[in-house]
Design a protein around this motif. Structure first.
Motif, PDB file in Angstrom:
ATOM      1  N   HIS A 232      12.681  12.956  -1.937  1.00 21.69           N
ATOM      2  CA  HIS A 232      11.265  12.826  -2.282  1.00 21.69           C
ATOM      3  C   HIS A 232      10.824  11.370  -2.146  1.00 21.69           C
ATOM      4  O   HIS A 232       9.756  11.070  -1.598  1.00 21.69           O
ATOM      5  N   ALA A 233      11.650  10.452  -2.621  1.00 25.13           N
ATOM      6  CA  ALA A 233      11.309   9.028  -2.529  1.00 25.13           C
ATOM      7  C   ALA A 233      11.245   8.574  -1.071  1.00 25.13           C
ATOM      8  O   ALA A 233      10.377   7.771  -0.702  1.00 25.13           O
ATOM      9  N   ALA A 234      12.158   9.075  -0.240  1.00 29.01           N
ATOM     10  CA  ALA A 234      12.163   8.698   1.175  1.00 29.01           C
ATOM     11  C   ALA A 234      10.914   9.216   1.890  1.00 29.01           C
ATOM     12  O   ALA A 234      10.323   8.513   2.723  1.00 29.01           O
ATOM     13  N   VAL A 235      10.498  10.442   1.565  1.00 26.03           N
ATOM     14  CA  VAL A 235       9.286  10.993   2.180  1.00 26.03           C
ATOM     15  C   VAL A 235       8.060  10.211   1.726  1.00 26.03           C
ATOM     16  O   VAL A 235       7.159   9.916   2.518  1.00 26.03           O
ATOM     17  N   GLU A 236       8.029   9.836   0.462  1.00 26.03           N
ATOM     18  CA  GLU A 236       6.892   9.058  -0.031  1.00 26.03           C
ATOM     19  C   GLU A 236       6.820   7.692   0.656  1.00 26.03           C
ATOM     20  O   GLU A 236       5.737   7.216   0.998  1.00 26.03           O
ATOM     21  N   GLU A 237       7.962   7.086   0.886  1.00 26.99           N
ATOM     22  CA  GLU A 237       7.986   5.806   1.600  1.00 26.99           C
ATOM     23  C   GLU A 237       7.476   5.984   3.029  1.00 26.99           C
ATOM     24  O   GLU A 237       6.698   5.168   3.534  1.00 26.99           O
ATOM     25  N   LEU A 238       7.902   7.074   3.684  1.00 28.86           N
ATOM     26  CA  LEU A 238       7.433   7.348   5.046  1.00 28.86           C
ATOM     27  C   LEU A 238       5.928   7.591   5.055  1.00 28.86           C
ATOM     28  O   LEU A 238       5.211   7.061   5.919  1.00 28.86           O
ATOM     29  N   ALA A 239       5.432   8.375   4.112  1.00 27.66           N
ATOM     30  CA  ALA A 239       3.997   8.646   4.043  1.00 27.66           C
ATOM     31  C   ALA A 239       3.207   7.356   3.838  1.00 27.66           C
ATOM     32  O   ALA A 239       2.152   7.160   4.458  1.00 27.66           O
ATOM     33  N   THR A 240       3.706   6.482   3.007  1.00 28.34           N
ATOM     34  CA  THR A 240       3.028   5.208   2.761  1.00 28.34           C
ATOM     35  C   THR A 240       2.944   4.379   4.031  1.00 28.34           C
ATOM     36  O   THR A 240       1.893   3.795   4.349  1.00 28.34           O
ATOM     37  N   ARG A 241       4.052   4.311   4.777  1.00 25.22           N
ATOM     38  CA  ARG A 241       4.054   3.555   6.032  1.00 25.22           C
ATOM     39  C   ARG A 241       3.098   4.175   7.053  1.00 25.22           C
ATOM     40  O   ARG A 241       2.358   3.463   7.736  1.00 25.22           O
ATOM     41  N   MET A 242       3.110   5.485   7.156  1.00 27.86           N
ATOM     42  CA  MET A 242       2.270   6.148   8.150  1.00 27.86           C
ATOM     43  C   MET A 242       0.790   6.015   7.817  1.00 27.86           C
ATOM     44  O   MET A 242      -0.050   5.822   8.700  1.00 27.86           O
ATOM     45  N   VAL A 243       0.451   6.097   6.537  1.00 22.61           N
ATOM     46  CA  VAL A 243      -0.950   5.918   6.132  1.00 22.61           C
ATOM     47  C   VAL A 243      -1.393   4.487   6.419  1.00 22.61           C
ATOM     48  O   VAL A 243      -2.527   4.244   6.882  1.00 22.61           O
ATOM     49  N   ALA A 244      -0.506   3.529   6.169  1.00 25.27           N
ATOM     50  CA  ALA A 244      -0.852   2.123   6.460  1.00 25.27           C
ATOM     51  C   ALA A 244      -1.108   1.920   7.959  1.00 25.27           C
ATOM     52  O   ALA A 244      -1.977   1.135   8.349  1.00 25.27           O
ATOM     53  N   LEU A 245      -0.377   2.633   8.790  1.00 23.52           N
ATOM     54  CA  LEU A 245      -0.522   2.477  10.242  1.00 23.52           C
ATOM     55  C   LEU A 245      -1.674   3.294  10.822  1.00 23.52           C
ATOM     56  O   LEU A 245      -2.406   2.828  11.696  1.00 23.52           O
TER      57      LEU A 245
END
Length: 294
Positions: free
Chosen positions: A274-287
């Motif tokens: 869950h933490a890894a997916v949240e980190e990925l979502a954060t990066r993708m939203v930033a981009l």
């Protein structure tokens, strides 16, 4: 055979489930008039209404406007087409159909990976769920999956309904699609079957983009079958999926049966995933901004 409309070189539809290669099918036909998930939500909501009996065929086509009639694409790769493929078959006797398929274990994993990532992205950008979002997810999971929750129990209860949906779709397409107008393609085999794919469409194989046959791969996956193994999951698999899996995906079926017989699964940790997916979502939203959440 009735010829396709003169403004199209061919007319083909992808009628697989979401997460079975619709992006890859669209990209390999990139040199042609191709669309991917064009008006997906609108078509899905209308298609579900038609299935419930709320819309006649004529009302369905009126509701979808000019999206389906007249046809505008040579390769129309939109995963809602599975909902009204019977209508497309009757209306366009010249059209051909690609049924992309994936084993139930990796398919259910991929669907839930996708939904979790988009839920997190929506939370991060403050984008609420629409009625269409809720209706679509409910149609997959028989209303068991709660979009506002991100816990493992929410995912556990969604697996048996997803398995039933997979099996029902596989049997329905097998019954509806005429062999002379369709091709069943396993997602992983798309690059190896370009000559057959081109032959059904009536185009030279050399015009297909083999270099783009595997796009849209998720960087994060969690095997929910191993994580949530238990009586409810096994009963749903044995009742609805085992026969189809043994026929269409024998290696994957054997692997799951072997795992059930006592082979130790790899250690799985929902909190870390869950933490890894949240980190990925954060990066993708930033981009990419809100586009990630749609």
């Amino acid at each position: 055979m009735t010829p396709h409309p003169p403004w199209l070189r061919f007319q083909a539809y992808v009628v697989g489930l979401a997460k079975t290669g619709s992006t890859s099918m669209a990209t390999i036909f990139g040199r042609y008039r191709t669309g991917h998930e064009w008006q997906l939500h609108e078509l899905t909501v209308a298609g579900l209404a038609r299935r419930r009996g709320d819309l006649s065929d004529e009302a369905f086509l009126r509701t979808t406007g000019r999206r389906l009639d007249p046809p505008a694409l040579e390769l129309d790769s939109t995963t809602s087409h599975r909902l009204y493929v019977d209508l497309l078959l009757r209306k366009y006797p010249h059209a051909v159909f690609f049924h992309t398929i994936r084993d139930v274990r990796s398919w259910a994993t991929s669907v839930l990976d996708m939904v979790l990532l988009r839920k997190m992205a929506r939370r991060l950008v403050g984008m609420p769920f629409t009625d269409a979002n809720r209706e679509i997810v409910a149609s997959w999971t028989e209303g068991t999956y709660v979009l506002e929750r991100e816990d493992d129990a929410n995912e556990r209860v969604a697996l048996p309904p997803l398995m039933r949906a997979w099996a029902a779709h596989m049997r329905e397409m097998a019954a509806l699609l005429p062999p002379e107008r369709s091709l069943v393609v396993r997602t992983r085999e798309i690059p190896d079957r370009l000559p057959e794919i081109a032959r059904l469409a009536g185009v030279p194989a050399s015009t297909l983009r083999a270099d783009l046959a595997h796009v849209n791969r998720s960087p994060l996956k969690l095997d929910r079958f191993a994580l949530f193994d238990g009586d409810a999951l096994r009963e749903a698999y044995d009742t609805h999926c085992a026969e189809l899996m043994a026929e269409l995906f024998p290696a994957e079926h054997a692997a799951w049966v072997s795992l059930r017989k006592g082979a130790a699964p790899p250690p799985l940790d929902w909190a870390s995933y869950h933490a890894a997916v949240e980190e990925l979502a954060t990066r993708m939203v930033a981009l990419h901004g809100e586009r990630v959440a749609r």
